[in-house]
Write a protein that holds these residues in place. Structure first.
Motif, PDB file in Angstrom:
ATOM      1  N   ARG A   1       0.843  -1.190   0.000  1.00  0.00           N
ATOM      2  CA  ARG A   1       0.000   0.000   0.000  1.00  0.00           C
ATOM      3  C   ARG A   1       0.882   1.245   0.000  1.00  0.00           C
ATOM      4  O   ARG A   1       1.433   1.623   1.034  1.00  0.00           O
ATOM      5  N   PRO A   2       1.044   1.905  -1.140  1.00  0.00           N
ATOM      6  CA  PRO A   2       1.818   3.155  -1.188  1.00  0.00           C
ATOM      7  C   PRO A   2       1.205   4.215  -0.279  1.00  0.00           C
ATOM      8  O   PRO A   2      -0.022   4.265  -0.101  1.00  0.00           O
ATOM      9  N   LEU A   3       2.050   5.067   0.268  1.00  0.00           N
ATOM     10  CA  LEU A   3       1.570   6.056   1.219  1.00  0.00           C
ATOM     11  C   LEU A   3       0.555   7.003   0.595  1.00  0.00           C
ATOM     12  O   LEU A   3      -0.449   7.362   1.241  1.00  0.00           O
ATOM     13  N   ASP A   4       0.766   7.404  -0.673  1.00  0.00           N
ATOM     14  CA  ASP A   4      -0.199   8.327  -1.275  1.00  0.00           C
ATOM     15  C   ASP A   4      -1.569   7.675  -1.427  1.00  0.00           C
ATOM     16  O   ASP A   4      -2.606   8.318  -1.227  1.00  0.00           O
ATOM     17  N   ALA A   5      -1.583   6.369  -1.740  1.00  0.00           N
ATOM     18  CA  ALA A   5      -2.858   5.661  -1.845  1.00  0.00           C
ATOM     19  C   ALA A   5      -3.529   5.555  -0.482  1.00  0.00           C
ATOM     20  O   ALA A   5      -4.758   5.682  -0.363  1.00  0.00           O
ATOM     21  N   LEU A   6      -2.728   5.319   0.557  1.00  0.00           N
ATOM     22  CA  LEU A   6      -3.282   5.218   1.901  1.00  0.00           C
ATOM     23  C   LEU A   6      -3.862   6.558   2.349  1.00  0.00           C
ATOM     24  O   LEU A   6      -4.926   6.610   2.973  1.00  0.00           O
ATOM     25  N   LEU A   7      -3.167   7.656   2.019  1.00  0.00           N
ATOM     26  CA  LEU A   7      -3.692   8.977   2.349  1.00  0.00           C
ATOM     27  C   LEU A   7      -5.012   9.244   1.632  1.00  0.00           C
ATOM     28  O   LEU A   7      -5.963   9.778   2.221  1.00  0.00           O
ATOM     29  N   ASN A   8      -5.080   8.880   0.351  1.00  0.00           N
ATOM     30  CA  ASN A   8      -6.311   9.079  -0.410  1.00  0.00           C
ATOM     31  C   ASN A   8      -7.450   8.232   0.145  1.00  0.00           C
ATOM     32  O   ASN A   8      -8.599   8.686   0.214  1.00  0.00           O
ATOM     33  N   GLU A   9      -7.122   7.029   0.529  1.00  0.00           N
ATOM     34  CA  GLU A   9      -8.150   6.143   1.094  1.00  0.00           C
ATOM     35  C   GLU A   9      -8.677   6.710   2.403  1.00  0.00           C
ATOM     36  O   GLU A   9      -9.893   6.706   2.652  1.00  0.00           O
ATOM     37  N   THR A  10      -7.768   7.220   3.228  1.00  0.00           N
ATOM     38  CA  THR A  10      -8.174   7.807   4.500  1.00  0.00           C
ATOM     39  C   THR A  10      -9.048   9.035   4.269  1.00  0.00           C
ATOM     40  O   THR A  10     -10.068   9.231   4.940  1.00  0.00           O
ATOM     41  N   ASP A  11      -8.674   9.863   3.316  1.00  0.00           N
ATOM     42  CA  ASP A  11      -9.467  11.050   2.987  1.00  0.00           C
ATOM     43  C   ASP A  11     -10.859  10.661   2.516  1.00  0.00           C
ATOM     44  O   ASP A  11     -11.855  11.281   2.901  1.00  0.00           O
ATOM     45  N   ASP A  12     -10.936   9.605   1.701  1.00  0.00           N
ATOM     46  CA  ASP A  12     -12.229   9.149   1.198  1.00  0.00           C
ATOM     47  C   ASP A  12     -13.126   8.665   2.336  1.00  0.00           C
ATOM     48  O   ASP A  12     -14.334   8.959   2.358  1.00  0.00           O
ATOM     49  N   VAL A  13     -12.538   7.947   3.278  1.00  0.00           N
ATOM     50  CA  VAL A  13     -13.308   7.461   4.423  1.00  0.00           C
ATOM     51  C   VAL A  13     -13.865   8.629   5.228  1.00  0.00           C
ATOM     52  O   VAL A  13     -15.035   8.656   5.612  1.00  0.00           O
ATOM     53  N   LEU A  14     -13.034   9.636   5.490  1.00  0.00           N
ATOM     54  CA  LEU A  14     -13.476  10.792   6.256  1.00  0.00           C
ATOM     55  C   LEU A  14     -14.556  11.578   5.522  1.00  0.00           C
ATOM     56  O   LEU A  14     -15.513  12.080   6.137  1.00  0.00           O
ATOM     57  N   ARG A  15     -14.423  11.702   4.194  1.00  0.00           N
ATOM     58  CA  ARG A  15     -15.432  12.422   3.411  1.00  0.00           C
ATOM     59  C   ARG A  15     -16.776  11.706   3.428  1.00  0.00           C
ATOM     60  O   ARG A  15     -17.822  12.338   3.234  1.00  0.00           O
ATOM     61  N   ARG A  16     -16.761  10.411   3.654  1.00  0.00           N
ATOM     62  CA  ARG A  16     -18.019   9.652   3.746  1.00  0.00           C
ATOM     63  C   ARG A  16     -18.602   9.692   5.158  1.00  0.00           C
ATOM     64  O   ARG A  16     -19.594   9.014   5.447  1.00  0.00           O
ATOM     65  N   GLY A  17     -17.975  10.483   6.026  1.00  0.00           N
ATOM     66  CA  GLY A  17     -18.504  10.636   7.376  1.00  0.00           C
ATOM     67  C   GLY A  17     -18.195   9.485   8.304  1.00  0.00           C
ATOM     68  O   GLY A  17     -18.897   9.296   9.317  1.00  0.00           O
ATOM     69  N   LEU A  18     -17.134   8.719   7.991  1.00  0.00           N
ATOM     70  CA  LEU A  18     -16.773   7.567   8.803  1.00  0.00           C
ATOM     71  C   LEU A  18     -15.470   7.837   9.541  1.00  0.00           C
ATOM     72  O   LEU A  18     -14.650   8.630   9.092  1.00  0.00           O
ATOM     73  N   PRO A  19     -15.267   7.175  10.676  1.00  0.00           N
ATOM     74  CA  PRO A  19     -13.987   7.335  11.382  1.00  0.00           C
ATOM     75  C   PRO A  19     -12.867   6.657  10.613  1.00  0.00           C
ATOM     76  O   PRO A  19     -13.062   5.609  10.002  1.00  0.00           O
ATOM     77  N   ALA A  20     -11.683   7.240  10.645  1.00  0.00           N
ATOM     78  CA  ALA A  20     -10.562   6.712   9.867  1.00  0.00           C
ATOM     79  C   ALA A  20      -9.549   5.969  10.728  1.00  0.00           C
ATOM     80  O   ALA A  20      -8.457   5.668  10.274  1.00  0.00           O
ATOM     81  N   GLY A  21      -9.894   5.673  11.948  1.00  0.00           N
ATOM     82  CA  GLY A  21      -9.008   4.918  12.829  1.00  0.00           C
ATOM     83  C   GLY A  21      -9.583   3.557  13.145  1.00  0.00           C
ATOM     84  O   GLY A  21     -10.536   3.093  12.513  1.00  0.00           O
ATOM     85  N   ALA A  22      -8.993   2.921  14.132  1.00  0.00           N
ATOM     86  CA  ALA A  22      -9.478   1.619  14.558  1.00  0.00           C
ATOM     87  C   ALA A  22     -10.866   1.745  15.180  1.00  0.00           C
ATOM     88  O   ALA A  22     -11.228   2.778  15.750  1.00  0.00           O
ATOM     89  N   ARG A  23     -11.651   0.690  15.077  1.00  0.00           N
ATOM     90  CA  ARG A  23     -12.918   0.639  15.782  1.00  0.00           C
ATOM     91  C   ARG A  23     -12.649   0.250  17.229  1.00  0.00           C
ATOM     92  O   ARG A  23     -11.765  -0.556  17.506  1.00  0.00           O
ATOM     93  N   VAL A  24     -13.383   0.856  18.153  1.00  0.00           N
ATOM     94  CA  VAL A  24     -13.157   0.630  19.580  1.00  0.00           C
ATOM     95  C   VAL A  24     -14.390   0.000  20.194  1.00  0.00           C
ATOM     96  O   VAL A  24     -15.512   0.456  19.979  1.00  0.00           O
ATOM     97  N   TRP A  25     -14.180  -1.055  20.965  1.00  0.00           N
ATOM     98  CA  TRP A  25     -15.239  -1.749  21.699  1.00  0.00           C
ATOM     99  C   TRP A  25     -15.089  -1.398  23.181  1.00  0.00           C
ATOM    100  O   TRP A  25     -14.093  -1.769  23.815  1.00  0.00           O
ATOM    101  N   SER A  26     -16.046  -0.708  23.774  1.00  0.00           N
ATOM    102  CA  SER A  26     -15.993  -0.394  25.201  1.00  0.00           C
ATOM    103  C   SER A  26     -16.114  -1.678  26.018  1.00  0.00           C
ATOM    104  O   SER A  26     -16.903  -2.569  25.710  1.00  0.00           O
ATOM    105  N   THR A  27     -15.324  -1.757  27.104  1.00  0.00           N
ATOM    106  CA  THR A  27     -15.417  -2.913  28.003  1.00  0.00           C
ATOM    107  C   THR A  27     -16.614  -2.820  28.928  1.00  0.00           C
ATOM    108  O   THR A  27     -17.005  -3.805  29.556  1.00  0.00           O
ATOM    109  N   GLY A  28     -17.186  -1.621  29.056  1.00  0.00           N
ATOM    110  CA  GLY A  28     -18.267  -1.423  30.005  1.00  0.00           C
ATOM    111  C   GLY A  28     -17.789  -1.135  31.414  1.00  0.00           C
ATOM    112  O   GLY A  28     -18.600  -0.957  32.325  1.00  0.00           O
TER     113      GLY A  28
END
Length: 338
Positions: free
Chosen positions: A14-41
């Protein structure tokens, strides 16, 4: 780590420029661009873990026998589901009905901290029911039982229990089951495996088996983008009276400590608190027996070497979720035996 739309494709360049573009696309779709977090409660634990367990993490939960490892793991799975997520429990130690009894009592206590049916009450009611006619009839006769049943019914297929076998439930089957549950529920599950040393691996030496199991579960967490909470047994020497269990006491500790992102160790407070807190106030002995210490011994994404304490409610198969950092000084070997 970009939030995925499917499984992680290991080996992809995964080239860095492609990863940056993918991250930008995710954010533009209103989604978080990091790991998903599961609360332990457990809020105090979530704070240390900066939110909870993360996709791609292997979490180890160890402690002496009978100190609540399974209780804590199952409660975390329940908390994930109660918050709207899904969870998958691989149980090598208990059949599904035993866990159901715990869940019924746990749910009753979660809804009402007053006098509600304990695990033994639920077990006896189910075992002795002759003319009740239905589960509604049995649980309706128990304090908090009807409310607990309604909550568990509401979870539907988002909480699934796999009755696992140390002879046949291999790592490959664990992977396949996680994939099947993800497709069936439409969301990746929080995975609890009880316990890692029971996972059958084709290696001659136990240390090699545990290493392969840990590596395989870590690969699963990364590939399926889920947290895997694996309960771990301890070496026999670690069960000596007065000894505080640490990461190095786990069976196969070197491999487990290397592969794990988070390591949690449970000990009874009365066993690990320093002598001065006991001899000058003998009432502390009884009070401390009602608390467990959860040590965060490794935490790749936050603060480690922190001890939290949680009150036990083993009558209802649970811990009280409100906890805090322990104020008393702890030791590795108890010098005061109650």
């Amino acid at each position: 780590m970009v939030t995925p739309t499917g499984p992680r494709d290991a080996g992809t360049l995964r080239p860095l420029d492609a990863l940056l573009n993918e991250t930008d696309d995710v954010l533009r779709r209103g989604l978080p661009a990091g790991a998903r977090v599961w609360s332990t409660g457990f809020p105090a634990l979530d704070t240390l873990l900066t939110g909870g367990f993360r996709s791609g993490e292997l979490v180890l939960l160890g402690g002496p026998a009978g100190h609540g490892k399974t209780t804590l793991g199952v409660q975390m799975a329940r908390n994930v589901v109660a918050a709207g997520g899904s969870a998958l429990v691989f149980s090598y130690e208990h059949d599904s009905h035993t866990l159901l009894e715990r869940l019924i009592s746990m749910e009753a206590a979660e809804g009402d901290p007053g006098e509600v049916a304990g695990v033994i009450d639920v077990r006896l009611a189910l075992e002795n029911a002759v003319d009740a006619g239905s589960l509604d009839g049995v649980l309706g006769s128990l304090s908090g039982g009807a409310r607990a049943q309604a909550a568990l019914v509401g979870y539907g297929d988002r909480l699934q229990i796999h009755e696992s076998s140390g002879a046949t439930t291999t790592l490959e089957q664990v992977w396949a089951t996680v994939d099947r549950v993800t497709k069936a529920t439409g969301q990746a599950p929080f995975v609890l495996l009880d316990y890692i040393q029971k996972l059958p691996v084709d290696r001659a030496e136990e240390s090699d088996r545990i290493t392969a199991a840990a590596e395989g579960l870590k690969d699963l967490a990364l590939s399926a983008r889920v947290p895997v909470l694996a309960i771990s047994a301890a070496d026999k020497a670690a069960h000596a009276a007065g000894h505080r269990m640490r990461t190095h006491d786990l069976r196969g500790s070197s491999a487990l400590a290397y592969e794990a992102d988070v390591v949690l160790i449970v000990n009874d407070k009365v066993d690990v608190v320093s002598r001065e807190h006991l001899v000058y106030d003998l009432g502390n002995i009884q009070r401390f027996r009602g608390w467990s210490v959860v040590s965060v011994e490794k935490n790749r994404h936050g603060k480690a070497h922190v001890e939290l304490e949680f009150a036990k409610d083993f009558e209802h198969g649970r811990f009280h979720t409100a906890g805090q950092e322990i104020a008393e000084r702890l030791i590795d070997d108890r010098v005061f035996v109650s």
